[in-house]
Design a protein around this motif. Structure first.
Motif, short mmCIF file in Angstrom:
data_model
loop_
_atom_site.label_atom_id
_atom_site.label_comp_id
_atom_site.label_asym_id
_atom_site.label_seq_id
_atom_site.Cartn_x
_atom_site.Cartn_y
_atom_site.Cartn_z
N THR A 1 -5.71 33.92 -16.95
CA THR A 1 -7.04 33.53 -16.48
C THR A 1 -7.93 34.76 -16.29
N ASN A 2 -7.37 35.86 -15.78
CA ASN A 2 -8.16 37.08 -15.62
C ASN A 2 -8.53 37.69 -16.97
N TYR A 3 -7.68 37.51 -17.97
CA TYR A 3 -8.01 37.98 -19.32
C TYR A 3 -9.29 37.30 -19.82
N PHE A 4 -9.35 35.98 -19.69
CA PHE A 4 -10.52 35.27 -20.20
C PHE A 4 -11.75 35.49 -19.30
N LYS A 5 -11.54 35.70 -18.00
CA LYS A 5 -12.67 36.03 -17.12
C LYS A 5 -13.26 37.38 -17.49
N ALA A 6 -12.41 38.34 -17.84
CA ALA A 6 -12.90 39.65 -18.24
C ALA A 6 -13.75 39.56 -19.50
N LEU A 7 -13.45 38.59 -20.37
CA LEU A 7 -14.25 38.36 -21.58
C LEU A 7 -15.47 37.49 -21.28
N GLU A 8 -15.62 37.09 -19.99
CA GLU A 8 -16.69 36.18 -19.54
C GLU A 8 -16.58 34.82 -20.21
N GLN A 9 -15.35 34.40 -20.49
CA GLN A 9 -15.08 33.06 -21.03
C GLN A 9 -14.49 32.21 -19.89
N TYR A 10 -15.36 31.90 -18.93
CA TYR A 10 -14.91 31.23 -17.71
C TYR A 10 -14.53 29.77 -17.95
N ILE B 1 -12.70 28.61 -20.47
CA ILE B 1 -11.27 28.61 -20.83
C ILE B 1 -10.43 28.93 -19.60
N ALA B 2 -10.86 29.91 -18.82
CA ALA B 2 -10.11 30.27 -17.61
C ALA B 2 -10.02 29.10 -16.65
N ALA B 3 -11.12 28.35 -16.51
CA ALA B 3 -11.13 27.19 -15.61
C ALA B 3 -10.22 26.08 -16.10
N LEU B 4 -10.26 25.82 -17.41
CA LEU B 4 -9.41 24.77 -17.96
C LEU B 4 -7.93 25.12 -17.81
N LEU B 5 -7.60 26.39 -18.00
CA LEU B 5 -6.22 26.82 -17.82
C LEU B 5 -5.80 26.76 -16.35
N GLY B 6 -6.66 27.28 -15.47
CA GLY B 6 -6.31 27.35 -14.06
C GLY B 6 -6.22 25.98 -13.39
N SER B 7 -7.21 25.13 -13.66
CA SER B 7 -7.26 23.83 -13.00
C SER B 7 -6.35 22.81 -13.68
N GLY B 8 -6.18 22.95 -15.00
CA GLY B 8 -5.41 21.95 -15.74
C GLY B 8 -4.01 21.77 -15.22
N ASN B 9 -3.28 22.88 -15.04
CA ASN B 9 -1.88 22.74 -14.61
C ASN B 9 -1.77 22.32 -13.15
N ARG B 10 -2.71 22.77 -12.31
CA ARG B 10 -2.66 22.39 -10.88
C ARG B 10 -2.98 20.90 -10.70
N ASN C 1 -27.96 29.28 -20.06
CA ASN C 1 -27.74 30.66 -19.68
C ASN C 1 -26.25 30.91 -19.44
N LYS C 2 -25.72 31.95 -20.05
CA LYS C 2 -24.28 32.22 -19.98
C LYS C 2 -23.82 32.46 -18.55
N ASN C 3 -24.62 33.17 -17.75
CA ASN C 3 -24.21 33.47 -16.37
C ASN C 3 -24.12 32.20 -15.53
N ILE C 4 -25.09 31.29 -15.71
CA ILE C 4 -25.09 30.04 -14.95
C ILE C 4 -23.91 29.17 -15.37
N ILE C 5 -23.65 29.12 -16.68
CA ILE C 5 -22.51 28.34 -17.18
C ILE C 5 -21.19 28.91 -16.64
N ASN C 6 -21.07 30.24 -16.62
CA ASN C 6 -19.86 30.87 -16.07
C ASN C 6 -19.68 30.54 -14.60
N SER C 7 -20.79 30.57 -13.85
CA SER C 7 -20.71 30.22 -12.43
C SER C 7 -20.25 28.78 -12.26
N PHE C 8 -20.80 27.87 -13.09
CA PHE C 8 -20.42 26.46 -13.00
C PHE C 8 -18.94 26.27 -13.23
#
Length: 483
Positions: free
Chosen positions: A146-155, A157-166, A4-11
Motif C-alpha cells: 500500500t505504501n508503494y502505491f501511495k508513493a506513486l500517488e495511486q491512492y 489502488i492502495a485503498a482497494l488493497l487495504g480495505s478489500g482484505n479487511r 483533480n488528482k489531489n482531491i481524488i487521492n484524498s477521497f
C-alpha cells in the motif's frame, strides 16, 4: 474539482481509512451479542497486541513510502526495484519472527497468567494471542504494497488493497457468526485466510507497475535508507508504546469487560485520527519530491496544516453534539452508556493530537526525522508519567485519559515551537499557543456544564479557528488543489 488528482487521492485515502472502522463500529452490537462481552474483550486485546507488534516492522513501510517517492522524483527505476526487494526480503524474516513471538505469547497466557485472564477464558485467550503473529506478519506485507502505491500517488489502488482484505474478513465473519456458533479463535482464523490471499494479489499489481521487476532476496539496505528506516521505526516504537500502554493498564487494573468498552472507543478514535491523517496523506510524498528537487514547500506545509486542523476541529465539535444519539441507535442504550464518558475525553484528546498530523509528515519527508524522534520520546515520557500518576490518584479507567490529554496539550506547543524554529529561525512561543486555542475552547465546551458557558466556548473555538487557520489563507489553500 473532482477530476483533480489531489482531491481524488484524498477521497480514496479517506475511504480506505473509514470504511472498515465504520462497518466494524456499526456491527459492534452484533459481535458482542453473539460472542459475549468477555470474548469481545479478547478480540480487543488481540487488536491491541497486533498494534503493539507493529513496533517490529523496523520502519519498512515508511522507508518504502519515502524512497519510492524519492526515486520516482529522480526517475530511478533501479532504485525502486532495490527498495522493493529489500522491503519484501526483510518482511519475510519479520513474518517468521512474529510467529515465534506470538507462540511465546500463547505459553505466557496459558501457563504464566499473563494479563490475569479468568480461568474459563484463559485457553481461548491464549489461542487467540497465538494467532496474532500471523495477522501482524500479513499486515507487514500490506504496509509494503500500500505504501508503494501511495508513493506513486495511486491512492485508489492502495485503498482497494487495504480495505478489500479487511472488509472481506469482517463481512465473512459476520455472515458465519450469524449462521454458526463460532468462537473468537475461529473468527481470527477466517481473518488470517482472507488477508493471506491479499499478498500474492498485491505482488502481481506491484510487478505490473514496475516494468522489468524481478524479486531477489536481499537483506542489505543502503546506508541512507537504513538510517531513515531505523529512525522512523524508533518513532513508531515510541508512539506504539505510548498509545497501547493505556489498554494494558486497563486490562490489568480493571479487567477484560472494562477493556472491551474502553478499547472499542480507543480503536474508533485511532481510526478517526487515521482518517484525519488521510485527508492530505498525499502531501507526504509530495514534500519528499519537492525536497529532492530543492523546491520550497513552506507555503504548502502551512496550507496543509490549516486544512487538516480546521477539518478536525469542526468535525469533533459536530461529533460531540450528535454522538449520544448515534451511539444509542448503533450500540444500544447499555453499551452507549458504558462508553459515554470515554468518548467525551477522547474527543478532547483528539482535538489536540490532530495538530501533529501535518508536522509529522513534514519532519520525516524533508530530512528532520531525528528531530521528530527526540520530540516523540519527550511526548512518550510525558504521557506515560501522566497516565500512571492519574491512575494512582483517581483509581478509575478514565483517569488514563486525563494524563493523555494533559501530555498532548503541552507537547503540541513544543512541536509547534520546533517547526517554527526550522521554518522561520525562531520559536515564536505566543504563536504556538495561539494555534492551540481552538482545541482549548473545544475542550472547555465539552467539559463545562453550564449551557451559557458552553455556547461561549463553542463560539470561541470557531472564532479562534478562523483567526488562526483560515483568515487570509485562501491562496495557500488553493495551492493544495493546484500542487
Amino acid at each position: 474539482m473532482f477530476r483533480n488528482k489531489n482531491i481524488i487521492n484524498s477521497f480514496w485515502n479517506i475511504a480506505d481509512i473509514f470504511l472498515y472502522p465504520v462497518l466494524f463500529f456499526v456491527s459492534t452490537s452484533f459481535f458482542i451479542k453473539h460472542l459475549g462481552q468477555a470474548q469481545f474483550g479478547i478480540w480487543m486485546l488481540v487488536n491491541t497486541i497486533v498494534v503493539s507488534m507493529q513496533l517490529f516492522n523496523l520502519g519498512i513501510g515508511s522507508m518504502v513510502l519515502k524512497n519510492i517517492a524519492l526515486y520516482t522524483g529522480r526517475r530511478d527505476e533501479e532504485g525502486k526495484t532495490g527498495t522493493m526487494n529489500n522491503a519484501i526480503s526483510i518482511t519475510v524474516v519479520l513474518f517468521a519472527f512474529c510467529i515465534l513471538l506470538s507462540l511465546t505469547g500463547y505459553f505466557l497466557v496459558s501457563h504464566y497468567h499473563l494479563f490475569e485472564i479468568a480461568a474459563n477464558y484463559k485457553q481461548l485467550c491464549a489461542q487467540s494471542c497465538g494467532l496474532a503473529g500471523c495477522i501482524v506478519g500479513i499486515k507487514f506485507f500490506e504496509q509494503i504494497f500500500t505504501n508503494y502505491f501511495k508513493a506513486l500517488e495511486q491512492y485508489k489502488i492502495a485503498a482497494l488493497l487495504g480495505s478489500g482484505n479487511r472488509l472481506g474478513g469482517l463481512l465473512l465473519n459476520a455472515l458465519l457468526l450469524a449462521l454458526f456458533p463460532l468462537n473468537i479463535t475461529q473468527l481470527l482464523l477466517v481473518i488470517i485466510i482472507v488477508n493471506g490471499l491479499f499478498i500474492p494479489f498485491a505482488f502481481v499489481l506491484m510487478k505490473r507497475s514496475l516494468p522489468g521487476y524481478s524479486f531477489k532476496f536481499n537483506l542489505k539496505i543502503p546506508r541512507h535508507e537504513t538510517s531513515f528506516a531505523v529512525l522512523t521505526w524508533l518513532q513508531s516504537l515510541v508512539i506504539i508504546l505510548t498509545f497501547q500502554s493505556d489498554r494494558y493498564l486497563i486490562v490489568n487494573y480493571f479487567g477484560l469487560i472494562v477493556l472491551s468498552y474502553y478499547a472499542l472507543i480507543a480503536t474508533m478514535f485511532n481510526h478517526l485520527h487515521m482518517g484525519f491523517s488521510a485527508i492530505l496523506h498525499w502531501i507526504s510524498p509530495k514534500f519528499t519530491k519537492m525536497h529532492a528537487q530543492e523546491l520550497d514547500s513552506v507555503d504548502l506545509y502551512m496550507a496543509a496544516r490549516n486544512v487538516v486542523t480546521s477539518c478536525a476541529v469542526i468535525f469533533l465539535l459536530i461529533l460531540y453534539i450528535i454522538y449520544p444519539y448515534i451511539f444509542k441507535i448503533i450500540l444500544g442504550t447499555e453499551t452507549a452508556h458504558e462508553v459515554h464518558e470515554y468518548t467525551r475525553y477522547f474527543i478532547s484528546f483528539e482535538s489536540f493530537f490532530a495538530l501533529s498530523i501535518v508536522p509529522t509528515y513534514y519532519f520525516n519527508a524533508v530530512g528532520h526525522e531525528r528531530t521528530y524522534l527526540y520530540y516523540v520520546v519527550f511526548f512518550c515520557v510525558l504521557a506515560l508519567t501522566g497516565m500512571f500518576a492519574c491512575i494512582y490518584i483517581f483509581q478509575q479507567p478514565v483517569a488514563v485519559l486525563y494524563g493523555l490529554i494533559g501530555a498532548c496539550a503541552v507537547s503540541m506547543i513544543v512541536l509547534e515551537m520546533l517547526l517554527n524554529k526550522i521554518l522561520t529561525g525562531s520559536y515564536q512561543v505566543l504563536s504556538c499557543i495561539a494555534q492551540l486555542l481552538p482545541s482549548i475552547f473545544l475542550s472547555a465546551f465539552i467539559f463545562l456544564s453550564d449551557p451559557l458557558l458552553q455556547c461561549v466556548s463553542a463560539s470561541l473555538a470557531i472564532l479562534t479557528l478562523y483567526l488562526t487557520h483560515l483568515r487570509g489563507n485562501s491562496h495557500k489553500i488553493l495551492l493544495l488543489v493546484r500542487s
